[in-house]
Write a protein that holds these residues in place. Structure first.
Motif, PDB file in Angstrom:
ATOM      1  N   ALA B  42      79.616 -97.757 -39.656  1.00 38.97           N
ATOM      2  CA  ALA B  42      79.557 -96.336 -39.305  1.00 38.97           C
ATOM      3  C   ALA B  42      79.818 -96.132 -37.813  1.00 38.97           C
ATOM      4  CB  ALA B  42      78.199 -95.767 -39.691  1.00 38.97           C
ATOM      5  N   LEU B  43      79.297 -97.040 -37.003  1.00 41.01           N
ATOM      6  CA  LEU B  43      79.473 -96.933 -35.553  1.00 41.01           C
ATOM      7  C   LEU B  43      80.938 -97.058 -35.172  1.00 41.01           C
ATOM      8  CD1 LEU B  43      77.171 -98.514 -32.860  1.00 41.01           C
ATOM      9  CD2 LEU B  43      79.624 -98.439 -32.558  1.00 41.01           C
ATOM     10  N   ILE B  44      81.638 -98.037 -35.749  1.00 39.98           N
ATOM     11  CA  ILE B  44      83.031 -98.224 -35.362  1.00 39.98           C
ATOM     12  C   ILE B  44      83.905 -97.081 -35.885  1.00 39.98           C
ATOM     13  CG2 ILE B  44      83.901 -99.688 -37.263  1.00 39.98           C
ATOM     14  CD1 ILE B  44      85.259-101.404 -35.023  1.00 39.98           C
ATOM     15  N   VAL B  45      83.502 -96.480 -36.988  1.00 36.21           N
ATOM     16  CA  VAL B  45      84.242 -95.321 -37.495  1.00 36.21           C
ATOM     17  C   VAL B  45      84.158 -94.181 -36.479  1.00 36.21           C
ATOM     18  CG1 VAL B  45      84.200 -93.483 -39.249  1.00 36.21           C
ATOM     19  CG2 VAL B  45      84.110 -95.885 -39.945  1.00 36.21           C
ATOM     20  N   GLU B  46      82.981 -93.972 -35.908  1.00 31.43           N
ATOM     21  CA  GLU B  46      82.837 -92.920 -34.890  1.00 31.43           C
ATOM     22  C   GLU B  46      83.585 -93.281 -33.613  1.00 31.43           C
ATOM     23  OE1 GLU B  46      81.697 -90.125 -35.727  1.00 31.43           O
ATOM     24  OE2 GLU B  46      80.668 -90.686 -37.573  1.00 31.43           O
ATOM     25  N   ALA B  47      83.560 -94.571 -33.246  1.00 34.00           N
ATOM     26  CA  ALA B  47      84.303 -95.013 -32.059  1.00 34.00           C
ATOM     27  C   ALA B  47      85.794 -94.739 -32.239  1.00 34.00           C
ATOM     28  CB  ALA B  47      84.054 -96.497 -31.810  1.00 34.00           C
ATOM     29  N   ALA B  48      86.274 -94.881 -33.464  1.00 38.94           N
ATOM     30  CA  ALA B  48      87.688 -94.617 -33.747  1.00 38.94           C
ATOM     31  C   ALA B  48      87.994 -93.128 -33.673  1.00 38.94           C
ATOM     32  CB  ALA B  48      88.067 -95.174 -35.118  1.00 38.94           C
ATOM     33  N   GLU B  49      87.041 -92.281 -34.065  1.00 40.08           N
ATOM     34  CA  GLU B  49      87.260 -90.837 -33.970  1.00 40.08           C
ATOM     35  C   GLU B  49      87.380 -90.448 -32.508  1.00 40.08           C
ATOM     36  OE1 GLU B  49      84.601 -88.525 -36.413  1.00 40.08           O
ATOM     37  OE2 GLU B  49      85.102 -89.658 -38.227  1.00 40.08           O
ATOM     38  N   LEU B  50      86.711 -91.200 -31.628  1.00 40.65           N
ATOM     39  CA  LEU B  50      86.843 -90.986 -30.182  1.00 40.65           C
ATOM     40  C   LEU B  50      88.233 -91.429 -29.723  1.00 40.65           C
ATOM     41  CD1 LEU B  50      85.479 -90.329 -27.406  1.00 40.65           C
ATOM     42  CD2 LEU B  50      84.818 -92.736 -27.334  1.00 40.65           C
ATOM     43  N   VAL B  51      88.641 -92.628 -30.126  1.00 39.95           N
ATOM     44  CA  VAL B  51      89.965 -93.153 -29.767  1.00 39.95           C
ATOM     45  C   VAL B  51      91.063 -92.190 -30.213  1.00 39.95           C
ATOM     46  CG1 VAL B  51      91.657 -94.960 -30.367  1.00 39.95           C
ATOM     47  CG2 VAL B  51      89.319 -95.593 -29.728  1.00 39.95           C
ATOM     48  N   GLU B  52      90.887 -91.590 -31.386  1.00 40.25           N
ATOM     49  CA  GLU B  52      91.911 -90.711 -31.952  1.00 40.25           C
ATOM     50  C   GLU B  52      92.257 -89.555 -31.021  1.00 40.25           C
ATOM     51  OE1 GLU B  52      90.946 -89.256 -35.850  1.00 40.25           O
ATOM     52  OE2 GLU B  52      93.007 -88.630 -36.254  1.00 40.25           O
ATOM     53  N   PHE B  54      92.541 -89.679 -27.947  1.00 41.04           N
ATOM     54  CA  PHE B  54      93.303 -90.143 -26.789  1.00 41.04           C
ATOM     55  C   PHE B  54      94.588 -90.886 -27.132  1.00 41.04           C
ATOM     56  CE2 PHE B  54      90.171 -88.770 -23.931  1.00 41.04           C
ATOM     57  CZ  PHE B  54      88.905 -89.214 -24.307  1.00 41.04           C
ATOM     58  N   GLN B  55      94.866 -91.087 -28.439  1.00 44.22           N
ATOM     59  CA  GLN B  55      95.939 -92.011 -28.779  1.00 44.22           C
ATOM     60  C   GLN B  55      97.320 -91.547 -28.318  1.00 44.22           C
ATOM     61  OE1 GLN B  55      94.923 -92.170 -32.975  1.00 44.22           O
ATOM     62  NE2 GLN B  55      96.887 -91.310 -33.557  1.00 44.22           N
ATOM     63  N   LEU B  77      81.207 -88.749 -28.840  1.00 44.03           N
ATOM     64  CA  LEU B  77      80.326 -89.588 -28.016  1.00 44.03           C
ATOM     65  C   LEU B  77      78.901 -89.536 -28.566  1.00 44.03           C
ATOM     66  CD1 LEU B  77      81.606 -88.690 -24.421  1.00 44.03           C
ATOM     67  CD2 LEU B  77      82.017 -90.799 -25.686  1.00 44.03           C
ATOM     68  N   VAL B  80      78.641 -91.685 -31.723  1.00 46.32           N
ATOM     69  CA  VAL B  80      78.573 -93.121 -31.423  1.00 46.32           C
ATOM     70  C   VAL B  80      77.167 -93.469 -30.924  1.00 46.32           C
ATOM     71  CG1 VAL B  80      79.432 -95.005 -29.971  1.00 46.32           C
ATOM     72  CG2 VAL B  80      81.035 -93.319 -30.865  1.00 46.32           C
TER      73      VAL B  80
END
Lengths: 125, 125, 125, 125
Positions: B42-52, B54-55, B77, B80
């Motif tokens: 779940a944590l990495i899924v939220e981290a990816a929503e953050l990355v998204e 900025f991609q 943020l 996460v």
């Protein structure tokens, strides 16, 4: 941070952590690399190092990690937290304040009576 | 948390956040899903929503986000942070304490004089 | 691609997929956004959308997905594959050739007799 | 795979890669760890190892990687591809077929005339 039996290190304020990380980056002239874009990448890399510890482990075993593994996992959690605090600081976001406001949003989005016992498609905790 | 002009929400202690998240999960009978293995996902899924966010954005633009985008990033943020606090709690890890100890390790691993201005292969901040 | 009962779509060569994705990006003037740095971010975002489908699901259930869920997972796998092919093309990397060479490396790194039945710390398949 | 000047390794069919990965796992009695849930975790871990190579690098530099770095990146791409093929196989998904169908969906979702030059919020290539 309250003073109810926490370790000395834990008593240091969130704000002090922010300052410490600024000093760490400045001393190394690393601010040039710390765009939010880059920091979001660094954060997900650390989140993946956390995932890696659990990928072949059962859910049950993940609740009972041996001491050596737990120590390694602790460092990954620290790494994620460090980048999270840093990127929030670079963006001018108050992380703790944002978390409390998001919990309120989640309360309304997932009323306890409606979602009790069902994870469904929800990815919000 | 110090009381030097922070918002009321921000003054709430880290420990209160941990407790709030326990209550949130218990009220929904969600603890059954909250193995550290699952929470790391779940944590990495939220981290990816953050990355998204900025991609496709340049590093420069990521430092100057429009208000609407910043508000969305703020929620990622928060997401996460929420999962990070929750997984640390489930594992019995003191997150702030672990962060301070990791900074000490990073100080020794990346002496300022040696790494100044060079990101190199380092993924540790 | 062999012609042993695969669907018509599946028979299209890997090389044709590369070409199709170039045309797709060119028609939209999107090459400007497709630096390998950005594409690596887009790829991990799709990988996280795949993880999201499994985060609250048990390992056992993940082997028996209902049809609707499997269709959604299929689209995430496609998204990951599309970005993987695109980033390999932008870097001049032959993806299939690299995979076969990596399997050889993995064979030597994890001799069957030594690692049989033990996942250990290995994250290499 | 067509035979228009590709290396010998590249000529091997996608289907042969699937078979090779089955044999690799069976020889090590690793199928027990290869639930789709676990494989999705392994895949994102490899995707993050790819991201790690670019986190402090500019977009411009990511287009001009030194040979040593490119070789390392090539291995990460291979790792992602290997897990992607494996998880698709475990789920009974035809990866290439799914990619072609997703491109069709993307064509309709992002008509070239409408999105030309604008990345906007799109995370679909």
């Amino acid at each position: 941070m309250t003073s109810d039996g926490d370790s000395d290190a834990a008593r240091m304020a969130h704000r002090q952590l922010i300052q410490r990380l600024r000093e760490f980056a400045d001393a190394r002239d690393w601010e040039q690399f710390h765009s939010p874009k880059n920091l979001s990448m660094a954060l997900i890399v650390e989140a993946a190092e956390l995932v890696e510890h659990f990928q072949w482990v059962t859910e049950q075993k993940s609740l009972q990690l041996p001491a050596e593994k737990l120590a390694a996992v602790e460092q990954e959690l620290a790494d994620v937290f460090i980048y999270l605090v840093r990127i929030a600081d670079r963006l001018g976001v108050d992380l703790v304040d944002a978390a409390w406001r998001k919990i309120e949003i989640n309360e309304r989005k997932y009323p306890a009576a409606e979602v009790r016992g069902k994870a469904g498609k929800s990815s919000d905790f």
